[in-house]
Scaffold this active site. Sequence first.
Site, PDB file in Angstrom:
ATOM      1  N   ARG A  44       0.495   4.930  -3.532  1.00  0.00           N
ATOM      2  CA  ARG A  44       1.536   4.447  -2.617  1.00  0.00           C
ATOM      3  C   ARG A  44       1.174   3.145  -1.906  1.00  0.00           C
ATOM      4  NH1 ARG A  44       2.157   9.547  -3.566  1.00  0.00           N
ATOM      5  NH2 ARG A  44      -0.093   9.423  -3.600  1.00  0.00           N
ATOM      6  N   THR A  45      -0.001   3.094  -1.306  1.00  0.00           N
ATOM      7  CA  THR A  45      -0.285   1.974  -0.400  1.00  0.00           C
ATOM      8  C   THR A  45      -0.358   0.663  -1.163  1.00  0.00           C
ATOM      9  OG1 THR A  45      -1.552   3.562   0.896  1.00  0.00           O
ATOM     10  CG2 THR A  45      -1.790   1.238   1.483  1.00  0.00           C
ATOM     11  N   LYS A  65     -22.277  -6.153  -8.068  1.00  0.00           N
ATOM     12  CA  LYS A  65     -23.509  -6.975  -8.090  1.00  0.00           C
ATOM     13  C   LYS A  65     -24.151  -7.047  -6.713  1.00  0.00           C
ATOM     14  CE  LYS A  65     -20.795  -9.833 -11.157  1.00  0.00           C
ATOM     15  NZ  LYS A  65     -20.081 -11.117 -11.140  1.00  0.00           N
ATOM     16  N   ARG A 103      -8.486  -1.685   1.080  1.00  0.00           N
ATOM     17  CA  ARG A 103      -8.877  -0.274   1.259  1.00  0.00           C
ATOM     18  C   ARG A 103     -10.337  -0.168   0.878  1.00  0.00           C
ATOM     19  NH1 ARG A 103      -5.628   4.943  -0.810  1.00  0.00           N
ATOM     20  NH2 ARG A 103      -4.479   4.335   1.073  1.00  0.00           N
ATOM     21  N   HIS A 149      -5.799   4.340   9.038  1.00  0.00           N
ATOM     22  CA  HIS A 149      -4.844   3.900   8.012  1.00  0.00           C
ATOM     23  C   HIS A 149      -3.591   3.479   8.785  1.00  0.00           C
ATOM     24  CE1 HIS A 149      -2.683   3.498   4.370  1.00  0.00           C
ATOM     25  NE2 HIS A 149      -2.903   4.679   3.810  1.00  0.00           N
TER      26      HIS A 149
HETATM   27  N1   CP Z   1      -0.752   7.877   1.724  1.00  0.00           N
HETATM   28  C1   CP Z   1      -1.563   7.110   0.974  1.00  0.00           C
HETATM   29  O1   CP Z   1      -2.408   6.355   1.499  1.00  0.00           O
HETATM   30  O2   CP Z   1      -1.380   7.253  -0.359  1.00  0.00           O
HETATM   31  P1   CP Z   1      -2.216   6.507  -1.491  1.00  0.00           P
HETATM   32  O3   CP Z   1      -3.648   7.004  -1.388  1.00  0.00           O
HETATM   33  O4   CP Z   1      -1.552   6.872  -2.785  1.00  0.00           O
HETATM   34  O5   CP Z   1      -2.164   5.030  -1.201  1.00  0.00           O
END
Ligand code: CP
Length: 305
Positions: free
Chosen positions: A51-52, A81, A102, A130
Amino acid sequence: MEKLKHLVETQQLSSEVIFELFHEADELQKSDKKPLKGKILATIFYEPSTRTRLSFESAMMRLGGRVLTTENAKEFSSAVKGESIEDTTRTVASYADAIVMRHFEEGAAARAAAISPVPIINAGDGGGQHPTQALLDLYTIYKECKKVDGLKIAMIGDLTYGRTVRSLCYLLGKFNDIQIIFVSPENLKMREDIKEYLKTHAIRFEEETDLNKVLPEVDIVYMTRIQKERMLPKEYENAKGKYVITKENLSLIKPDSRVLHPLPHVEEVDLPVELEQSDPRIAYFRQVRNGLYVRMALLNHLLAA
Ligand code: CP
């Protein structure tokens, strides 16, 4: 209106910015304007995502921008590396106008933001935060319930490592008359730093072990996955399957309450697909769509002239 440079944690967001972003999300989903034409977004993901990453990329493209991406940076970037987060950030900032990152380490996005000349958006840093998930969660709550003040919210599942619930608690601290009920396995309780924050912001909270007692009482049932990847196998075995939404206990939830989940869901939601599609209380796929609009609004806020 104040303008953000980066988005690393939800404590940065004032109520004014939150509602401005929500208003912009409402507007952008109805518009075909391309305010980010000529801009480039880099998405660097050291942990898996559906999703993100894809919603940020879709958001950027819908706003007229373009995208550079590395979807498995842990293996396919120069991190292999031994390159530091700081050096990777400075490098990618030479190619892109903003970076969505991320990372598996708590604090990674803050390190990147400390040296980055372009906006850094934290797309999840280990068990830390998040923030864009919390924004889309709050936007969904606001749209579904028509308010945030006065709501009673249950947060269920992995509350120790769950970065989405941590970020959402910080956001809820900005509202009035909120009550939170934490329901988690004994080994995955909400951490003390969040409880302290809620106390200082006069948010009432309690810990409960009986899910079926909580379900009829709350306006929002916020389920989370037990994150196997963040714990020892024994810890996971002790926690999995303790709290599950089933066809049976779904009947305990009020008709106008909503079930949210950041997704992906696994065994903690055990509902037939037809029911997930037809029951208006199940809001998590509307939540997914809202993520696109909220991320469009955030990119526009950070990058539009
Ligand atoms: N909710 C969420 O962060 O989903 P993903 O891990 O699929 O990005």
